[in-house]
Design a protein around this motif. Structure first.
Motif, short mmCIF file in Angstrom:
data_model
loop_
_atom_site.label_atom_id
_atom_site.label_comp_id
_atom_site.label_asym_id
_atom_site.label_seq_id
_atom_site.Cartn_x
_atom_site.Cartn_y
_atom_site.Cartn_z
N LYS A 1 0.82 -1.21 0.00
CA LYS A 1 0.00 0.00 0.00
C LYS A 1 0.86 1.27 0.00
O LYS A 1 0.45 2.29 -0.55
CB LYS A 1 -0.92 0.03 1.23
CG LYS A 1 -2.03 -0.97 1.20
CD LYS A 1 -2.82 -0.87 2.50
CE LYS A 1 -3.81 -2.00 2.64
NZ LYS A 1 -4.49 -1.95 3.96
N MET A 2 2.02 1.19 0.61
CA MET A 2 2.86 2.38 0.75
C MET A 2 3.71 2.65 -0.48
O MET A 2 4.23 3.75 -0.63
CB MET A 2 3.74 2.24 1.99
CG MET A 2 2.93 2.17 3.28
SD MET A 2 3.92 1.83 4.72
CE MET A 2 4.80 3.36 4.89
N LEU A 3 3.86 1.67 -1.35
CA LEU A 3 4.70 1.85 -2.54
C LEU A 3 3.97 2.66 -3.60
O LEU A 3 2.75 2.53 -3.76
CB LEU A 3 5.10 0.49 -3.13
CG LEU A 3 6.03 -0.36 -2.28
CD1 LEU A 3 6.21 -1.72 -2.93
CD2 LEU A 3 7.37 0.31 -2.07
N ASP A 4 4.73 3.47 -4.34
CA ASP A 4 4.09 4.16 -5.46
C ASP A 4 4.01 3.21 -6.65
O ASP A 4 4.66 2.17 -6.70
CB ASP A 4 4.80 5.48 -5.80
CG ASP A 4 6.20 5.29 -6.35
OD1 ASP A 4 6.43 4.31 -7.10
OD2 ASP A 4 7.08 6.12 -6.04
N SER A 5 3.21 3.57 -7.61
CA SER A 5 2.92 2.67 -8.73
C SER A 5 4.13 2.39 -9.62
O SER A 5 4.12 1.44 -10.40
CB SER A 5 1.78 3.24 -9.58
OG SER A 5 2.16 4.50 -10.10
N THR A 6 5.19 3.18 -9.51
CA THR A 6 6.36 2.97 -10.36
C THR A 6 7.42 2.08 -9.70
O THR A 6 8.41 1.74 -10.33
CB THR A 6 7.00 4.32 -10.72
OG1 THR A 6 7.43 4.97 -9.52
CG2 THR A 6 6.03 5.18 -11.51
#
Length: 137
Positions: A62-67
């Motif tokens: 959840k904390m990671l960005d989409s890239t």
């Protein structure tokens, strides 16, 4: 000796022979059922560990960005964990203790169930190990 004595002795001998040929230990069906349940219990313990790790990995996801390059491996591992968990619940839902009166059918059923729960245990273990590997990176 008269005929009735011989019949009585023959009947007693047949009964004794029957008793002596019966196994004093648990039957094959009982043994298979015990082994199947033991595998299930071990798999449930592993599933509990997997679920705890899965919660940690979900929070990270959840904390990671989409890239993030880590997002896809996390998604795949979480999906693997969910599939193993779903498989366990499906197995538990369909499992029924066999009717031991028909020992041959009960043995066949339990052999099949044992094979299924062993496969699920392997899947749970693989998902847990994949999660541990990701967590360690």
């Amino acid at each position: 000796m008269d005929k009735n004595v011989w019949i009585g002795l023959l009947t007693a001998a047949l009964c004794l022979a029957f008793v002596l040929t019966q196994s004093a230990g648990p039957s094959t069906v009982d043994t298979l059922e015990k082994e199947t349940m033991q595998i299930h219990d071990e798999a449930m313990k592993e599933m509990a560990d997997m679920k705890r790790l899965g919660r940690v990995l979900k929070e990270e996801f959840k904390m990671l960005d989409s890239t993030s390059l880590r997002k896809e491996p996390l998604r795949q591992t979480l999906a693997q964990m969910q599939a193993a968990e779903d498989e366990m619940y499906a197995w538990m839902q369909q499992y029924r203790a066999p009717d031991k009166k028909d020992a041959k059918a009960a043995q066949a059923y339990l052999e099949d169930q044992k094979q299924k729960i062993e496969k699920n245990q392997q899947n749970l273990h693989a998902a847990l190990e994949a999660g541990k590997e990701l967590q360690g990176q």
